[in-house]
Structures are given as C-alpha cells and as structure tokens.
Scaffold this active site. Structure first.
Site, short mmCIF file in Angstrom:
data_model
loop_
_atom_site.label_atom_id
_atom_site.label_comp_id
_atom_site.label_asym_id
_atom_site.label_seq_id
_atom_site.Cartn_x
_atom_site.Cartn_y
_atom_site.Cartn_z
N CYS A 47 0.83 -1.21 0.00
CA CYS A 47 0.00 0.00 0.00
C CYS A 47 0.86 1.26 0.00
O CYS A 47 1.75 1.43 0.82
CB CYS A 47 -0.96 -0.07 1.19
SG CYS A 47 -1.14 1.41 2.18
N GLY A 48 0.60 2.13 -0.97
CA GLY A 48 1.42 3.33 -1.17
C GLY A 48 1.37 4.29 0.01
O GLY A 48 2.39 4.83 0.43
N HIS A 49 0.17 4.50 0.56
CA HIS A 49 0.05 5.41 1.71
C HIS A 49 0.79 4.86 2.93
O HIS A 49 1.28 5.62 3.76
CB HIS A 49 -1.42 5.65 2.07
CG HIS A 49 -2.14 6.49 1.06
ND1 HIS A 49 -1.78 7.79 0.80
CD2 HIS A 49 -3.19 6.21 0.25
CE1 HIS A 49 -2.57 8.27 -0.14
NE2 HIS A 49 -3.43 7.35 -0.50
N CYS A 50 0.85 3.51 3.02
CA CYS A 50 1.58 2.89 4.14
C CYS A 50 3.07 3.15 3.99
O CYS A 50 3.76 3.47 4.95
CB CYS A 50 1.33 1.39 4.18
SG CYS A 50 -0.41 0.93 4.23
#
Ligand SMILES: *[C@@H]1O[C@H](CO)[C@@H](O)[C@H](O)[C@H]1NC(C)=O
Length: 489
Positions: A47-50
C-alpha cells in the site's frame, strides 16, 4: 528539502538499526494493546500510503519511546484474522488502544502530528497548572487553553473539564486555581486564556464561561490569521465549520509574501466568520480546478463553503489585491454572490441515444414528472467506457417513452452537481435513480447489465415506462386514417 533529508536518513537508519516500531502478530497483539496507551498501525506492504507513512511512523516511535508510549504495526497480509477481527477495511488503519479498548486515531500521518497527537492522548484531558509549571505549560503546544478559576467555582471547572474531554484531540488544556498563576496570567477569574505560537500569541475569554462560548472562542482564535494550507492542516479548516478563502499563488513566486500580506487586513476583518489561507498553486492546481478556477492564471482567489459544498471563485480577469478581494469578500459575506456551478453548454439538440444532462439543466430535468436514471461519469474512466454501449441501448429502449422516462449521462468532470441534489459522487460511474413524483435519489447498486437496469426500472419507476409516448395520439391518427378511408368510401 528537509523532508527528503529526513526520509533518506530514516531509510538508512531502518536498514542499519533496530526499529522502535514493534511488529505484532495474532499472539502478541492482545498483551501489547492491553497497555495504558499505544498506537497500532494495520498495513499492507504493497500500500502506497503505508509506504509514505513508514518513515514518519518510525521517527515518531523513536521520539515517543522517551515518553513511554509504545508504537506497533500489524502486517494484514500475514495477520489477516487479526485485522478482520479489528474491523480493518482500508490501509493504513491507525488505532489508539487504551487498556485494550480501541479508538480511531485522529492525527496526521506526519512525524510531528503523530508525536503531538499521542502526547496529548497521554495527558489527562486537563492538566493541573500551578505557578511552578505555568510558563512551561503555556508553550507546550501550538495552541494551549488555560482556565483560571477560583477554587470554589466548581461549576466553571466542570464546564471546562467537560469541554476538554470533548476536544482533547484538538487542543491542550490546563486548569489553574493557584492564585499565583492567576496573578501571573493577569486575569480576573473565571477566565480562559489561549496561548499560541502565532499571530497575537494570546487571547482571553472572560466572564461567564459556557461550552458554547468556549467553542466559539477556541474556533475563532486557534486558526492562524493567514497560514499556508496543505494536507497536514486541511482538517482543522474543514472542521472549523466556516467558509474558507484561498489565495492561490505559486510558493516560489517572489511576490508571494507581498500578495498574501496585502490580504491580511481582509482576513482580520472577517476573523471568526471566514478563514483565510494561501495555497501553493503549482502543487495544488487540481484543487484550484475543483473550485472552478482556471490554470494558470495566478494569483487567484476563491471562497469555498465546505459544508454546503459550494464555491465562489473570483473572476480571474481581476487582480488579486486588497481592493478587489475586500469588496468580493464583503459581497460574499452579505450573500450577494451566487455559488459558481460549472456547466457545459446545454446541447442545442439531443441527438445521442441517451440524454446529455449538464449542470445548467440539472434542476429543470429533475423537476420534470418523469422517472430519471442518470449515469455520472468521467471521460477517462474505463468502467464508464465499458458501460457506454449498454447505456446507449438502454436509452434507445426507452426512446419512444420520452415523456415518461429520461435515461441520461452527466459528465461530472465538466459539470458540478448542484448542491440542491444533496449528494456528491465519489467514484465513476455512479448511477442514480429518481422516481417520477419523488424527490429522493436512489443509488443503483446492481450489476451493469442491460437486463438488470431494465428490471430495476420496471420495479422502481412510477410511470408506465413500457407504454410508448403518444399512444393516444397514435390511436387517434389511426382512426383518422380509418375515417379518411371511410370518407373515401
Ligand atoms: C428497486 O429499488 C430498490 C432501492 O430502493 C432496490 O433495492 C431494488 O433492488 C430495486 N428493484 C429491482 C428489481 O432492481
């Protein structure tokens, strides 16, 4: 620049040293969460936001370790049972646990935000302030609220404590009954003083203190007069419940400070009624577009009413200076400016299989006594392109019942949905139905096959959509022909 330096340093640090973020499993989770106060991230490695959060989370964990606030993470691709039992349905999900009881994390995803949020969580909602810790406490956060109350005035103390419980995430609260601290603050109790690191630095609320007066006071003074807005502080403005005025200007414009400074008196005049910010128009051009401003005419100015979902861009042929902005804002405050609704031109002829609905015609079409099925789409959206042949066929199917039903499409990138509709669309395509004679919109949640659309319409339409238009006229026509023939006979 500072951020990228921090990022790369942390990247190195995590590669070389042990992390202060604890990795939890289904087995270790319960004991960890049972501690007095912890923060736990539920994430997925892809996950990019992670990934964006990770260096901030690491840094915050190291800082918070000194305050004995443990920080952990759970990889949901491995611990899927744990994550589903915690109701995780998006990544990253951050939760604060107090003795095993979860609460939503309400801070930002930046190091400073995480640290300050968790430090506040660790404090009692109201700290005791005495002459000894008075000076230190006043500067413990960007915004600090201290109540100075007589020992005997338990009513005001309770009002303040209840308020603090409710807003503990937003401000740091202190209460003092110490005569020496009250004297140092130079107030007559009961009084509340806001200490802040910007603008005038201090504001006072004296006299009778109620939860309403506290809320008004806190909202009015806790927001800087004219700060830069970014994703970090956007929530503060969104939650303020008053309109937000933006100066769009490139951050690297050499005249930026001058331009912003010129608008300050306008911001001061409307303080507490309208918040003012400046925003980097290079970075946030899409936001300008969503407020119906055109690129690249900077600086530009617009007011947004976040609650009412309305926007008021200043005509971009005008100069963003004190005189223009001040009169525009005055007109806005007096309700003299109509919200801007972006719309394509109303088509001169409707020659597509479905009705091409634009914003300017929206309310008129909605008011017609017809069943109405609308696809809100974006030209670039793949699912919308895929739906097109079906949608066209559906339109054709009812093309002889146009007085009873409208099957329409609405390009939501070129048209604003008027606020009277009462909804916004978050994804494309969004399909909504409004039965003739009803004012309620229903979301179509079925599959996108012709059969399902037809079934839905037949079940939910008010009008008899299967009988063609002008049936009576056609019958009359037939009888005319017949009678014509008859005449001939
Ligand atoms: C009619 O609309 C309702 C929503 O109000 C929906 O749940 C139902 O499935 C629709 N009927 C059919 C047959 O699609």
């Amino acid at each position: 620049m500072r951020t990228s330096a921090v990022l790369s340093l942390v990247g190195l640090a995590t590669a070389a040293f042990a992390s202060d973020v604890v990795d939890l499993t289904g087995t270790t989770f319960p004991d960890f969460a049972a501690q007095d106060l912890t923060l736990i991230e539920f994430f997925a490695p892809w996950c990019g936001h992670c990934k964006a959060l990770a260096p901030h989370y690491e840094e915050a964990a190291t800082i918070l370790k000194k305050d004995k606030i443990p920080i952990a993470k759970v990889d949901c691709t491995v611990e899927s049972d744990l994550c589903s039992s915690q109701g995780v349905n998006g990544y990253p999900t951050l939760k604060v646990f107090r003795k095993g009881v979860p609460a939503e994390y309400g801070g930002t995803r930046k190091t400073d935000g995480i640290v300050s949020y968790m430090k506040k969580q660790a404090l009692p909602a109201v700290s005791d302030v005495t002459a000894e810790n008075h000076d230190e406490f006043k500067t413990a956060d960007k915004v600090v609220l201290v109540a100075y109350v007589d020992e005997s005035d338990s009513k005001t103390q309770k009002t303040f404590r209840d308020f603090a419980d409710q807003y503990r995430d937003d401000y740091l609260f202190g209460l003092s009954t110490d005569a020496a601290a009250i004297a140092a603050a130079n107030v007559k109790p009961p009084a509340v003083v806001m200490y802040k690191t910007f603008d005038e630095g201090r504001n006072e609320l004296e006299g009778k203190i109620s939860s309403d007066s506290l809320l008004t006071f806190a909202k009015e003074h806790s927001v800087p007069l004219l700060d830069e807005i970014s994703p970090d502080n956007f929530a503060t403005y969104a939650e303020a419940g008053i309109p937000l005025a933006y100066i769009f200007v490139p951050a690297n414009d050499p005249k930026r400070e001058e331009i912003v400074k010129a608008i300050e008196p306008v911001a001061r005049e409307h303080k507490g009624k309208i918040n003012f910010v400046w925003i980097d128009s290079n970075k946030f051009a899409d936001h300008a577009k969503s407020l119906n401003l055109q690129e690249p005419t900077w600086p530009a100015f617009a007011i947004q009413n976040i609650q009412a979902m309305t926007k008021f861009p200043l005509d971009q042929s005008k100069t963003v200076d004190f005189a223009t902005v001040s009169s525009f804002v005055k007109d806005f405050a007096n309700g003299k400016i109509q919200p801007s609704i972006k719309s394509q031109k109303t088509p001169a002829v409707q020659d597509e299989p479905v009705y091409v609905l634009v914003a300017d015609e929206f309310e008129k079409v909605v008011a017609e006594d017809k069943d109405l099925l609308v696809e809100f789409y974006a030209p670039w959206c793949g699912h919308c392109k895929k739906l097109k042949p079906t949608w066209d066929t559906l339109g054709e199917r009812y093309s002889n019942a146009k007085s009873k039903i409208t099957v329409a499409k609405f390009d939501a990138t070129e048209n604003d949905i008027p606020s009277s509709a009462g909804f916004r669309v978050a994804g494309f395509p969004t399909i909504k139905f409004k039965a003739a004679g009803s004012s309620e919109w229903i979301s179509y949640e079925g599959d996108r096959s012709l059969e399902s659309f037809v079934e839905f319409l037949e079940a939910n339409a008010t009008n008899d959509i299967n009988s063609p238009d002008d049936e009576e006229a056609e019958l009359e026509g037939e009888s005319e022909v017949k009678s014509g023939r008859h005449d001939e006979l």
